[in-house]
Design a protein around this motif. Structure first.
Motif, mmCIF file in Angstrom:
data_model
loop_
_atom_site.group_PDB
_atom_site.id
_atom_site.type_symbol
_atom_site.label_atom_id
_atom_site.label_comp_id
_atom_site.label_asym_id
_atom_site.label_seq_id
_atom_site.Cartn_x
_atom_site.Cartn_y
_atom_site.Cartn_z
ATOM 1 N N VAL A 8 -12.380 -15.199 10.601
ATOM 2 C CA VAL A 8 -12.113 -14.667 9.272
ATOM 3 C C VAL A 8 -10.823 -13.855 9.362
ATOM 4 C CG1 VAL A 8 -13.591 -12.639 9.636
ATOM 5 C CG2 VAL A 8 -13.026 -13.343 7.310
ATOM 6 N N GLU A 9 -9.923 -14.042 8.386
ATOM 7 C CA GLU A 9 -8.688 -13.271 8.349
ATOM 8 C C GLU A 9 -8.925 -11.996 7.545
ATOM 9 O OE1 GLU A 9 -5.014 -16.355 8.856
ATOM 10 O OE2 GLU A 9 -5.815 -16.104 6.833
ATOM 11 N N ILE A 10 -8.600 -10.857 8.165
ATOM 12 C CA ILE A 10 -8.742 -9.573 7.483
ATOM 13 C C ILE A 10 -7.343 -9.033 7.212
ATOM 14 C CG2 ILE A 10 -9.668 -7.225 7.638
ATOM 15 C CD1 ILE A 10 -11.752 -8.342 9.616
ATOM 16 N N PHE A 11 -7.067 -8.728 5.946
ATOM 17 C CA PHE A 11 -5.765 -8.212 5.516
ATOM 18 C C PHE A 11 -5.905 -6.717 5.237
ATOM 19 C CE2 PHE A 11 -5.963 -12.639 4.515
ATOM 20 C CZ PHE A 11 -4.701 -13.123 4.808
ATOM 21 N N PHE A 12 -4.882 -5.947 5.576
ATOM 22 C CA PHE A 12 -4.938 -4.518 5.275
ATOM 23 C C PHE A 12 -3.548 -3.910 5.288
ATOM 24 C CE2 PHE A 12 -4.235 -2.796 9.545
ATOM 25 C CZ PHE A 12 -4.547 -3.881 10.350
ATOM 26 N N ARG A 13 -3.485 -2.653 4.828
ATOM 27 C CA ARG A 13 -2.237 -1.895 4.918
ATOM 28 C C ARG A 13 -2.502 -0.593 5.658
ATOM 29 N NH1 ARG A 13 2.041 -3.879 1.818
ATOM 30 N NH2 ARG A 13 1.342 -5.358 0.246
ATOM 31 N N VAL A 14 -1.495 -0.148 6.413
ATOM 32 C CA VAL A 14 -1.603 1.121 7.126
ATOM 33 C C VAL A 14 -1.047 2.246 6.246
ATOM 34 C CG1 VAL A 14 -1.563 0.114 9.424
ATOM 35 C CG2 VAL A 14 0.592 0.687 8.308
ATOM 36 N N ASN A 15 -1.354 3.501 6.619
ATOM 37 C CA ASN A 15 -1.004 4.633 5.748
ATOM 38 C C ASN A 15 0.314 5.304 6.114
ATOM 39 O OD1 ASN A 15 -1.676 5.881 8.098
ATOM 40 N ND2 ASN A 15 -3.309 7.158 7.252
ATOM 41 N N ASN A 16 0.999 4.809 7.170
ATOM 42 C CA ASN A 16 2.252 5.436 7.578
ATOM 43 C C ASN A 16 3.023 4.447 8.452
ATOM 44 O OD1 ASN A 16 4.246 7.395 8.024
ATOM 45 N ND2 ASN A 16 2.729 9.013 8.296
#
Lengths: 422, 118
Positions: free
Chosen positions: A357-365
């Motif tokens: 499964v591909e998990i997409f996300f963004r980091v906070n810095n």
């Protein structure tokens, strides 16, 4: 136009086009795209610059060309398209109330619905810039529409607030058409735009980028006459005494995008407060069975190529739902760990995953030399090294199905850690 | 040694170009980055996109691009060639809008279909 469909796709931009085509390829007999505008292609029509399609088509296309490839595929595909059509409402029985120029008011029925409404821009009101309220303050995307579609020049001396990609692209566009872009002003100490856009849109034309700065005043009677820019401290508050005054007639705002979920909310789709988009499963299904979502309506993407890939998964899943109904089986929750702002998907039905499964996300810095960890029950299941991460660049990890048996308590956590820490 | 950010793709690799060693490029993730690094320091070029007026079309502008990259120093001169162009609908993607820009052997081509106004 008969009112019963296997799959109805709401929105004919890049997400809707890819979802509809993939639903048809997966075997959905009757597919309909409902598009509010008078042409398909969505925002790509006004994105006349090049750089689209390097991942998906392995070549560099302009926005209209990228959309054109999919629109050409629609011909002869048997997919119905209704332009100038606004979906007023839909319910979990998947009856859509639609208003269009050609058919007036209609009720349309679908076995599965795919939400592809995209996103909209944050405005001056959303970020509360003080000062006068003269003409000449535009969101960057609105200015892009006026210039590239309608053919109006929106200003001569321009200050851009925000260094998102649309703002950078418009800095170059306005310069090429003869405007003087005085400054691009960014509140954060880093740009949220792609590096290549800083280089080829700002540096190429000697447009200064002021990081850790913001607009503290807009002055003007009928039209913008001046803006005042000040440096901000680490708390992002303006530092008194650092003010600079720019004589200009136009302010463009490139200060973020918000998924457009008015319709989803009204239908009772569960919305994630972090993404402002629907909470989705691994196959892009929302909290309403048979209602799927993809593209910028779920989370704002950097690259249209990734919208296409995500929308193909949604379209395939919608067609399978129309044929087989809801996938069953155990469900794993994806939690946000250290430095992770959100993930998509938020839930994974493990039985519905083929290999990974591909998990997409963004980091906070902005981070250098870190490790992305997927852990469960205090144990690290998978690690992925990254040399460079930034909030402006969406991250993706592929979590293999072979590791699913090690998941404890029905949840996994995605986090970003220092390399040496274990 | 010059440091550059590669603009070939959205990845934005940080390149180092060594002028002393025939513009040898390091830090590139792909061969196109090496090519870009050398070119950027010897003959920098860009693809230019813009729009032109359309008469009788469903919309009033057609988007265009240079069929290949052109020298950076010629960008504004090339842009001026579009000022007096008016196309008649229908416009087809790939139509040549301006032939042989400034003798560079590169054309402005349409990047959009504009059907006639109905």
């Amino acid at each position: 136009m008969n009112g019963c469909y296997d799959v109805i796709v709401i929105g004919g931009g890049p997400a809707g086009l890819a979802a509809a085509l993939e639903a048809r390829r997966t075997g959905a007999a009757r597919v309909l795209i409902l598009e509010r505008n008078n042409e398909l292609g969505g925002i790509l029509n006004q994105c006349i610059h090049n750089g689209f399609g390097l991942h998906y088509f392995k070549e560099e296309l302009t926005g209209p060309e990228y959309a054109g490839r999919f629109i050409a595929e629609l011909e002869g595909s048997g997919i119905d398209v209704l332009l100038g059509a606004m979906v007023l409402d839909f319910n979990d029985g998947k009856t859509l109330h639609v208003m269009s120029r050609s058919h007036g008011y209609q009720e349309l029925h679908a076995k599965a619905v795919v939400l592809c409404m995209g996103c909209r821009e944050r405005t001056r009101g959303a970020i509360a810039i003080p000062g006068d309220r003269p003409a000449g303050v535009f969101t960057a995307g609105a200015a892009q529409l006026y210039m590239n579609i309608e053919g109006y020049m929106v200003g001569k001396r321009v200050v851009i607030l925000g260094s998102g990609d649309i703002g950078l692209i418009m800095a170059r566009r306005m310069t090429l058409e003869g405007a003087k872009v005085l400054a691009c002003v960014e509140l954060m100490p880093y740009s949220n735009g792609l590096n290549r856009n800083i280089v080829q849109c700002l540096n190429d034309y000697n447009i200064p980028l002021y990081l850790s700065h913001t607009i503290v005043d807009i002055r003007g009677d009928k039209r913008v006459e001046q803006v005042v820019v000040a440096e901000v401290g680490p708390d992002r508050n303006p530092i008194p005494g650092t003010e600079m005054v720019f004589d200009c007639d136009t302010v463009l705002l490139s200060v973020g995008l918000i998924p457009e979920n008015e319709l989803s909310r009204k239908a009772g789709v569960q919305i994630d407060r972090r993404t402002n988009g629907p909470v989705v499963y691994e196959n892009m299904e929302t909290s309403l069975p048979g209602v799927f979502a993809c593209g910028n309506v779920v989370h704002v993407h950097d690259l249209v190529d990734f919208v296409t890939a995500e929308s193909q998964r949604a379209g395939r899943a919608a067609a399978l739902y129309a044929q087989n109904g809801e996938p069953q089986g155990p469900c794993v929750e994806v939690r946000n760990g250290r430095a992770v702002n959100y993930t998509v998907p938020q839930h994974i039905r493990t039985g519905n995953v083929e290999k990974f499964v591909e998990i997409f996300f963004r980091v906070n810095n902005v981070y250098r030399n870190r490790v992305i960890r997927i852990s469960s029950g205090g144990k690290v299941l998978a690690s992925f090294k990254r040399e460079h991460m930034a909030p402006g660049e969406m991250e993706k990890v592929a979590f293999p199905k072979a590791l699913f048996p090690q998941i404890a308590d029905g949840e996994i956590t995605v986090s970003v850690e220092e390399e040496e820490a274990q | 040694m010059t440091e550059l950010i590669c603009i070939v793709c959205p990845k934005g690799c940080h390149l180092k170009v060594d002028e002393e060693k025939d513009f040898a490029v390091t830090g590139n993730g792909c061969p196109r980055g090496a090519e870009y690094g050398k070119k950027e320091l010897t003959n920098p070029t860009r693809v230019i996109t813009s729009t032109v007026r359309v008469e009788g079309g469903a919309i009033r502008r057609a988007s265009v691009k240079t069929s290949s990259d052109i020298p950076k120093g010629k960008i504004f001169e090339a842009m001026r060639l579009l000022d007096n162009v008016t196309l008649q609908a229908p416009v087809h993607m790939g139509d040549i809008v301006v032939h042989d820009i400034l003798g560079l052997g590169v054309d402005f081509v349409a990047t959009k279909n504009v059907p006639p106004r109905t």
